[in-house]
Design a protein around this motif. Sequence first.
Motif, PDB file in Angstrom:
ATOM      1  N   GLY A 166       6.321   2.103   2.893  1.00  0.00           N
ATOM      2  CA  GLY A 166       5.198   2.943   2.499  1.00  0.00           C
ATOM      3  C   GLY A 166       4.154   2.244   1.663  1.00  0.00           C
ATOM      4  O   GLY A 166       3.281   2.898   1.082  1.00  0.00           O
ATOM      5  N   PHE A 167       4.191   0.923   1.584  1.00  0.00           N
ATOM      6  CA  PHE A 167       3.288   0.194   0.699  1.00  0.00           C
ATOM      7  C   PHE A 167       2.176  -0.536   1.442  1.00  0.00           C
ATOM      8  O   PHE A 167       1.709  -1.580   1.007  1.00  0.00           O
ATOM      9  CB  PHE A 167       4.080  -0.763  -0.197  1.00  0.00           C
ATOM     10  N   GLN A 168       1.720   0.003   2.588  1.00  0.00           N
ATOM     11  CA  GLN A 168       0.509  -0.525   3.194  1.00  0.00           C
ATOM     12  C   GLN A 168      -0.636  -0.353   2.187  1.00  0.00           C
ATOM     13  O   GLN A 168      -0.673   0.626   1.445  1.00  0.00           O
ATOM     14  CB  GLN A 168       0.187   0.176   4.509  1.00  0.00           C
ATOM     15  N   THR A 169      -1.543  -1.302   2.144  1.00  0.00           N
ATOM     16  CA  THR A 169      -2.486  -1.328   1.033  1.00  0.00           C
ATOM     17  C   THR A 169      -3.769  -2.076   1.375  1.00  0.00           C
ATOM     18  O   THR A 169      -3.783  -2.936   2.255  1.00  0.00           O
ATOM     19  CB  THR A 169      -1.835  -1.989  -0.203  1.00  0.00           C
ATOM     20  N   LYS A 170      -4.847  -1.709   0.662  1.00  0.00           N
ATOM     21  CA  LYS A 170      -6.110  -2.442   0.741  1.00  0.00           C
ATOM     22  C   LYS A 170      -6.336  -3.278  -0.516  1.00  0.00           C
ATOM     23  O   LYS A 170      -7.430  -3.818  -0.709  1.00  0.00           O
ATOM     24  CB  LYS A 170      -7.272  -1.466   0.925  1.00  0.00           C
ATOM     25  N   LEU A 171      -5.333  -3.397  -1.375  1.00  0.00           N
ATOM     26  CA  LEU A 171      -5.453  -4.296  -2.517  1.00  0.00           C
ATOM     27  C   LEU A 171      -5.664  -5.728  -2.029  1.00  0.00           C
ATOM     28  O   LEU A 171      -5.086  -6.137  -1.022  1.00  0.00           O
ATOM     29  CB  LEU A 171      -4.189  -4.256  -3.369  1.00  0.00           C
ATOM     30  N   LYS A 172      -6.478  -6.490  -2.742  1.00  0.00           N
ATOM     31  CA  LYS A 172      -6.655  -7.894  -2.400  1.00  0.00           C
ATOM     32  C   LYS A 172      -5.335  -8.631  -2.597  1.00  0.00           C
ATOM     33  O   LYS A 172      -4.489  -8.221  -3.373  1.00  0.00           O
ATOM     34  CB  LYS A 172      -7.765  -8.513  -3.248  1.00  0.00           C
ATOM     35  N   HIS A 173      -5.175  -9.727  -1.866  1.00  0.00           N
ATOM     36  CA  HIS A 173      -3.880 -10.409  -1.831  1.00  0.00           C
ATOM     37  C   HIS A 173      -3.401 -10.842  -3.206  1.00  0.00           C
ATOM     38  O   HIS A 173      -2.228 -10.652  -3.547  1.00  0.00           O
ATOM     39  CB  HIS A 173      -3.943 -11.592  -0.870  1.00  0.00           C
ATOM     40  N   ALA A 174      -4.279 -11.427  -4.005  1.00  0.00           N
ATOM     41  CA  ALA A 174      -3.858 -11.864  -5.335  1.00  0.00           C
ATOM     42  C   ALA A 174      -3.444 -10.671  -6.192  1.00  0.00           C
ATOM     43  O   ALA A 174      -2.495 -10.757  -6.983  1.00  0.00           O
ATOM     44  CB  ALA A 174      -4.978 -12.642  -6.019  1.00  0.00           C
TER      45      ALA A 174
END
Length: 327
Positions: A172-180
Motif C-alpha cells: 500500500g505504499f505507492q507514492t509520489k514522494l521523490k526518491h531521496a
Amino acid sequence: PSDGLTIVATGPLTAPSLATSIGAATGADSLAFFDAIAPIVYRDSINMDVAWMASRWDKGAEASLEMGGDGRDYINCPMTKEQYFAFHEELLAGEKTEFKEWEANTPYFDGCMPVEVMASRGVETLRFGPMKPVGLDNPHWATAEHPNGRWPYAVVQLRQDNKLGTLWNMVGFQTKLKHAEQVRVFRTIPGLEQAEFARLGGLHRNTFLNAPTLLDRQLRLKSAPHIRFAGQITGCEGYVESGSVGMLAGLMAAAQIAGRDWTPPPRTTALGALLAHITGDAEAESYQPMNVNFGLFPPLHDVKKKARKEAYTERAKVDMAAWVGGL
C-alpha cells in the motif's frame, strides 16, 4: 495467420488501438495502464529484532505452515502512537514529484492511491488502510513487557515479492514522494532504519501485461503461442532491460524457426534472472515492472553480505560465458 510467428514489442505509452487489441487477446484484467509502484526492500536489510513475521490473528509464519496455510505471511513493522503521528507528518511534508500535464487530471482509484494522498485525508486514514494494526500481536513487545502493550498503534506490512524470498514489497505504499525523500522517510519506520531498496515507489502511466500469468518461459502468449511479447510491456523497467528482453525474444524466435532447442540464460545472470522473474518467479497477484537487481539472483547464503554483490557478478560472468559458448 495463426501459425505465423509474431513479436509484439511496445512500451509504456502503447497506442490505444494496439492496447485495445492486446486487451482483447489477453483479457481486460490482465493489461494494466498505470504503474502504482510501492517500494521493494531487500529482505536481509530488515531488522527482524524489531519487525516480525505473521498474518493477522495467526501465530506466525511457521505456525501458519504447520496448520496448512500457504505461508504467505507478512513482515510487520510496528509503530507506537508517537511514532505514527511523526511518520504521518513526514509523509505530508515530504517533497513530491510533480505530475506531468497529462497526469494532472487523472483520477485516483483505490488500487493506486499514493500513500501521502491517503494521509492527507485525515490523521487516522492510514490506520484504517495499509497501516491497520488489527490482529497483529507483536511478540517483541509482549516478551519485553513493552510500555505500549502487545498491540502496535499502527503497522507497516511487507509482502514477499519473489519466489526466492529476497525481495519484500511495502504493502500500500505507492507514492509520489521523490526518491531521496522516500529513503529518508521510510527509514524512520521501525525495523527499516537500515533498509536497502531494490526499487523505490512511483505512480505513472505504463501499459504492461501480467506476464507471469499470461506468458510461458519463452515469452509466448499461452493462449496464442505464435505471439511473443518483448520489451517494456512484459513488465521490465529500463532501456537496457527492455532491449535485453527484446533480444531474448528474437533469439527464441530464431531458434524456433531453425528447429533448435532453446536454452534460456542461467538464472545466475542478469538476463536469466530478469527472464525468470517476468515469466513466473514474480508473484502474479502483485506483479509490477522491475529493473534488474541483485534480489532477483539466486542467493549465496555462504558468502558474507559485504562480498555478495561481487560474488554474484563473478558467478554471472562464468555462467554467462558458458551460455554464450553454447548458442
